[in-house]
Design an enzyme around this catalytic site. Structure first.
Site, PDB file in Angstrom:
ATOM      1  N   SER A   1      87.499  29.674 -12.313  1.00 24.38           N
ATOM      2  CA  SER A   1      87.612  28.348 -12.845  1.00 24.38           C
ATOM      3  C   SER A   1      88.300  27.518 -11.886  1.00 24.38           C
ATOM      4  O   SER A   1      89.442  27.852 -11.557  1.00 24.38           O
ATOM      5  CB  SER A   1      88.347  28.455 -14.139  1.00 24.38           C
ATOM      6  OG  SER A   1      88.521  27.369 -14.688  1.00 24.38           O
TER       7      SER A   1
ATOM      8  N   GLN B   1      92.742  33.904 -13.562  1.00 28.19           N
ATOM      9  CA  GLN B   1      93.907  33.975 -13.246  1.00 28.19           C
ATOM     10  C   GLN B   1      94.121  34.634 -11.925  1.00 28.19           C
ATOM     11  O   GLN B   1      95.289  34.525 -11.414  1.00 28.19           O
ATOM     12  CB  GLN B   1      94.661  34.366 -14.564  1.00 28.19           C
ATOM     13  CG  GLN B   1      94.513  33.843 -15.717  1.00 28.19           C
ATOM     14  CD  GLN B   1      95.107  32.372 -15.842  1.00 28.19           C
ATOM     15  OE1 GLN B   1      95.949  31.853 -14.781  1.00 28.19           O
ATOM     16  NE2 GLN B   1      94.740  31.446 -16.777  1.00 28.19           N
TER      17      GLN B   1
ATOM     18  N   CYS C   1      94.992  27.672 -26.070  1.00 29.89           N
ATOM     19  CA  CYS C   1      94.264  27.602 -27.339  1.00 29.89           C
ATOM     20  C   CYS C   1      94.907  27.794 -28.568  1.00 29.89           C
ATOM     21  O   CYS C   1      94.363  27.343 -29.488  1.00 29.89           O
ATOM     22  CB  CYS C   1      93.182  28.715 -27.105  1.00 29.89           C
ATOM     23  SG  CYS C   1      92.443  28.659 -25.522  1.00 29.89           S
TER      24      CYS C   1
ATOM     25  N   HIS D   1      90.294  24.401 -12.644  1.00 28.44           N
ATOM     26  CA  HIS D   1      91.462  23.710 -13.058  1.00 28.44           C
ATOM     27  C   HIS D   1      92.384  24.675 -13.274  1.00 28.44           C
ATOM     28  O   HIS D   1      93.521  24.193 -13.455  1.00 28.44           O
ATOM     29  CB  HIS D   1      91.114  23.143 -14.163  1.00 28.44           C
ATOM     30  CG  HIS D   1      90.920  23.935 -15.590  1.00 28.44           C
ATOM     31  ND1 HIS D   1      91.868  23.939 -16.537  1.00 28.44           N
ATOM     32  CD2 HIS D   1      89.565  24.488 -15.955  1.00 28.44           C
ATOM     33  CE1 HIS D   1      91.353  24.709 -17.609  1.00 28.44           C
ATOM     34  NE2 HIS D   1      90.170  25.154 -17.244  1.00 28.44           N
TER      35      HIS D   1
ATOM     36  N   ASN E   1      95.732  35.662 -18.859  1.00 28.88           N
ATOM     37  CA  ASN E   1      96.245  34.370 -18.949  1.00 28.88           C
ATOM     38  C   ASN E   1      97.613  34.081 -19.709  1.00 28.88           C
ATOM     39  O   ASN E   1      98.218  33.288 -19.289  1.00 28.88           O
ATOM     40  CB  ASN E   1      95.156  33.426 -19.226  1.00 28.88           C
ATOM     41  CG  ASN E   1      94.442  34.163 -20.705  1.00 28.88           C
ATOM     42  OD1 ASN E   1      94.121  34.996 -20.540  1.00 28.88           O
ATOM     43  ND2 ASN E   1      94.434  33.061 -21.745  1.00 28.88           N
TER      44      ASN E   1
ATOM     45  N   THR F   1      84.181  29.507 -18.563  1.00 30.04           N
ATOM     46  CA  THR F   1      83.251  29.980 -19.965  1.00 30.04           C
ATOM     47  C   THR F   1      81.898  29.998 -19.617  1.00 30.04           C
ATOM     48  O   THR F   1      81.266  30.822 -20.172  1.00 30.04           O
ATOM     49  CB  THR F   1      83.675  28.899 -21.144  1.00 30.04           C
ATOM     50  OG1 THR F   1      85.316  28.976 -20.970  1.00 30.04           O
ATOM     51  CG2 THR F   1      82.911  28.971 -22.220  1.00 30.04           C
TER      52      THR F   1
HETATM   53  N1  PLP Z   1      89.299  33.331 -18.648  1.00 27.32           N
HETATM   54  C1  PLP Z   1      90.565  32.997 -18.619  1.00 27.32           C
HETATM   55  C2  PLP Z   1      91.346  34.379 -18.276  1.00 27.32           C
HETATM   56  C3  PLP Z   1      91.034  31.970 -18.842  1.00 27.32           C
HETATM   57  O1  PLP Z   1      92.275  31.792 -18.531  1.00 27.32           O
HETATM   58  C4  PLP Z   1      90.240  30.864 -19.198  1.00 27.32           C
HETATM   59  C5  PLP Z   1      91.068  29.268 -19.226  1.00 27.32           C
HETATM   60  O2  PLP Z   1      91.375  29.001 -20.377  1.00 27.32           O
HETATM   61  C6  PLP Z   1      88.920  30.951 -19.084  1.00 27.32           C
HETATM   62  C7  PLP Z   1      88.551  32.162 -18.982  1.00 27.32           C
HETATM   63  C8  PLP Z   1      88.199  29.898 -19.562  1.00 27.32           C
HETATM   64  O3  PLP Z   1      87.948  28.894 -18.317  1.00 27.32           O
HETATM   65  P1  PLP Z   1      87.323  27.661 -18.396  1.00 27.32           P
HETATM   66  O4  PLP Z   1      88.461  26.479 -18.970  1.00 27.32           O
HETATM   67  O5  PLP Z   1      87.056  27.125 -16.875  1.00 27.32           O
HETATM   68  O6  PLP Z   1      86.006  27.616 -19.166  1.00 27.32           O
END
Ligand code: PLP
Length: 690
Positions: free
Chosen positions: A211, A191, A338, A213, A161, A73
């Site tokens: 990301s 992803q 989410c 995690h 995702n 994010t």
């Molecule tokens: N973009 C995608 C495709 C994601 O799956 C996610 C995760 O929910 C994000 C962005 C946001 O990532 P982060 O949780 O590291 O802010």
């Protein structure tokens, strides 16, 4: 032994044990600040440098920038801010920058939200433009070609995702090239990390957020790639860390852990091979097809990462599927993490043009490259367990006959409900006020249990019942004509206690009596009870069904023990008492937490532990009962039936539980309202108790 099977890796993933150890080392032995020039600092700096060097090699960063940050994010913010600041400067210098901020319709929400936010804050006033995807979820290149010359920025993801659908990144690059587009281009690679080969500097991608995690590193650590020569504006200014690109003392535990994951990826000795991941997906898909007849996959396997399955089952909501999987210890999500707390349809699947039932009923099952054979094998067994539980509850068609239900069944949606009065011994039942939303469910239930419906009755005249009657087919008793309430004209006459003439339908030892509340055309009520030889005495009436509380009209023919079953239930009350309601009990006084439960059960050995989750959740459950005590299964749909017994024939203390504590709270409140002195809810539910 109950073990949790985690199949929600696109939401977040388990931390690689070696990464956990590295994080602990970075907080313990090597706790230094990498900016310090003393030895403690230098030891920490090695961690930082090694992690970055590995990322640079693995992602093909070339001469570009690679900075650590808090996650994707933040990476998306930085990319959007950098691009939009440069666009503003160019425009101010008189350059034509285009008018559109183009983003894929299936992007993570962080993308359109950031675009809108910075577009507004920077006063750019460009137009946000959605790039459509085709039925497979892949960006429509023709649509991109049409707008590419007008695009100031283009944002597309490498893999989705919710569906795992892989974008045609090379195709997008070709379109941008062919159209001589000057757009800045961000590709969300969250992803894709560890699942797709990346060589970023050989592409024209300007920004690529990552990301930790999502790939076995902890939350709160991420990376951003910026192409050499692409505009860059720091999002966070301060002490000048990360070469001034992202200030703030580094998250060394996160970086150490991510470094270990990246090193493992580079070595290729820790994660499953692509071929293994494909075979795992096939096994899960086969298990789903065998367990859940009619299952449809929402993602075309040909176009998607092997680690994501997205599916729907006709007749089942994503909530129901989530609940049964959760009971079986299999963690999946509805659409994306989410949105899974809301029952809203998935915007990703909507964008692919899927029908509402598939997008609103979608379940995502995703695993990471660390998954092992034993987990997949165990997941397949649990999937079969879920299928069996759903079949036994008549929620999916079954060759085998399910155990027959008896008594009352309440189906409810948003303030309204339908009732079924069932007599297992005679296989006869009556449907009261069927809602259109429940028709398919009731029909499936009646057919699966092989009930013969004696009448479909309404509490209001001429309320729609034709759809229900037609759906029931041969399971509906058409022997007699019915009046405008659906009441059969050949029903047997039987007086009520006050001498008022009524007519009844026999359901085993009980009868359902139709009562005119007022003059003709007024709402009608139905009474359920066991008659004596001559009449239906007030004391024998256990339940009264009506559209609204009709205490006055029913006095004399019912007693304070009769439960009022409303067909409108705005406040989820399930049923009400004919007697005076006790004063409300504070919610806090109804809650027992896990620790207090054992003591409560010791001091109240006669207490009943009641599982109010649906029958199929109870049947699929692998976790032991709270406090090790055998629980009784009474889904909320059967609460009214049991409440009558608990209130009058068996006054043992009641402790309700469910998955999270929500449904059990409603049950405890209902029983207290009805006058039960000792009804409680297990706070936090099974999720916290086991
Ligand atoms: N973009 C995608 C495709 C994601 O799956 C996610 C995760 O929910 C994000 C962005 C946001 O990532 P982060 O949780 O590291 O802010």
């Amino acid at each position: 032994m109950h073990t949790e099977i985690y199949l929600d890796s696109n939401a977040t993933s388990v931390v690689l044990p070696a990464a956990l150890a590295a994080a602990s080392d970075a907080m313990g032995q090597r706790f230094g600040n990498p900016s310090s020039t003393h030895s403690t600092g230098l030891k920490a700096k090695v961690i930082l440098d090694e992690a970055r060097a590995c990322a640079v090699r693995l992602l093909g960063v070339g001469n570009g920038r690679l900075m650590f940050n808090s996650g994707a994010t933040e990476g998306i913010q930085t990319a959007v801010l950098s691009a939009l600041c440069a666009l503003r400067e160019r425009r101010d210098a008189g350059e034509a920058i285009g008018t559109l901020l183009v983003y894929g319709t299936t992007e993570h929400k962080a993308v359109p939200e950031s675009l809108a936010h910075w577009n507004r804050l920077l006063g750019l006033n460009l137009t946000l433009h959605k790039l459509p995807v085709d039925g497979n979820g892949v960006h429509q290149l023709a649509a991109l070609r049409e707008v590419a010359s007008q695009a100031a920025m283009v944002c597309t993801m490498a893999a989705n995702n919710e569906t795992g659908v892989i974008s045609d990144v090379a195709g997008i690059e070709a379109v941008l090239g062919e159209t001589a587009s000057r757009a800045l281009w961000m590709v969300d690679c969250v992803q894709a990390l560890g699942k797709l080969k990346l060589d970023l500097s050989s592409t024209r991608i300007d920004y690529a957020p990552f990301s930790g995690h999502k790939l076995h590193a902890p939350k709160g650590i991420g990376m951003l790639y910026v192409r050499a020569g692409a505009p860059f504006t720091p999002l966070i200014m301060g002490g000048g860390q990360e070469a001034g690109q992202r200030s703030g003392t580094e998250n060394m535990a996160g970086i150490a852990a991510l470094g270990v994951v990246l090193a493992a990826l580079e070595r290729g000795d820790t994660f499953r091979t692509e071929a293994e991941l494909y075979s795992f997906r096939t096994r899960l898909a086969d298990a789903l097809c065998a367990a859940l007849p009619g299952v449809v996959f929402n993602n075309s396997f040909e176009h998607a990462l092997p680690t994501t399955l997205n599916f729907a089952v006709p007749g089942l909501s994503s909530r129901e599927l989530m609940d049964v999987f959760d009971a079986a210890g299999v963690r999946v999500s509805a659409g994306s993490a989410c949105s899974s707390s809301k029952a809203a349809p998935s915007y990703v699947l909507d964008a692919m043009g899927l029908p509402l039932w598939r997008s609103a009923g979608a379940i995502r099952m995703s695993f990471g490259p660390l998954v092992d054979d034993a987990t997949i094998a165990a997941a397949c067994v649990r999937i079969e367990r879920c299928g069996a539980a759903l079949r036994a509850s008549c929620l999916i068609p079954s060759e085998r006959s399910a155990g027959t239900y008896d008594g009352l069944l309440q189906l409810g949606v948003e303030g309204a409900c339908s009732w079924l009065v069932l007599d297992a011994a005679s296989h006869r039942c009556v449907v009261i006020d069927p809602l259109p939303d429940h028709v398919a469910r009731i029909e499936a239930y009646v057919r699966c249990q092989n009930y013969q419906v004696q009448a479909v009755v309404c509490t209001q005249p001429n309320a729609g019942r034709t759809e229900m009657v037609e759906a029931l087919g041969r399971h509906f008793n058409r022997a007699a004509d019915a009046d405008e309430y659906g009441w059969p004209l050949n029903a047997v006459a039987m007086p009520l206690e006050n001498g008022v003439a009524a007519s009844v339908i026999k359901l085993g030892a009980q009868v359902l009596a139709s009562v005119r509340c007022d003059a003709a055309g007024e709402p009608r009520a139905y009474l359920l009870g066991t008659p004596d030889a001559a009449c239906l005495p007030a004391a024998a009436v256990r339940f009264a069904f009506s559209a609204r509380p009709l205490q006055q009209a029913l006095s004399g023919i019912t007693t304070a023990r009769t439960l009022l079953c409303p067909t409108r239930d705005e406040h989820n009350q399930f049923c009400a008492s004919m007697g005076t309601a006790p004063s409300a009990t504070l919610a806090a006084d109804l809650q027992l937490d896990g620790a207090a439960l054992a003591t409560f059960l010791q001091t109240h050995p006669n207490a009943r532990l009641v599982d109010v989750r649906e029958q199929y959740e109870f049947a699929a459950t692998v976790a032991p009962s709270p406090a090790g005590k055998v629980a009784l299964s009474v889904p909320l749909s059967r609460l009214a039936e049991h409440a009558s017994t608990w209130l009058h024939d068996d006054a043992a203390p009641l402790v309700f539980f469910c998955r999270s504590g929500n449904r059990s709270m409603k049950a405890a409140q209902c029983l207290r309202r009805l006058g039960h002195p000792q009804a409680y809810s297990l706070n936090g539910g099974l999720a916290l108790a086991t």
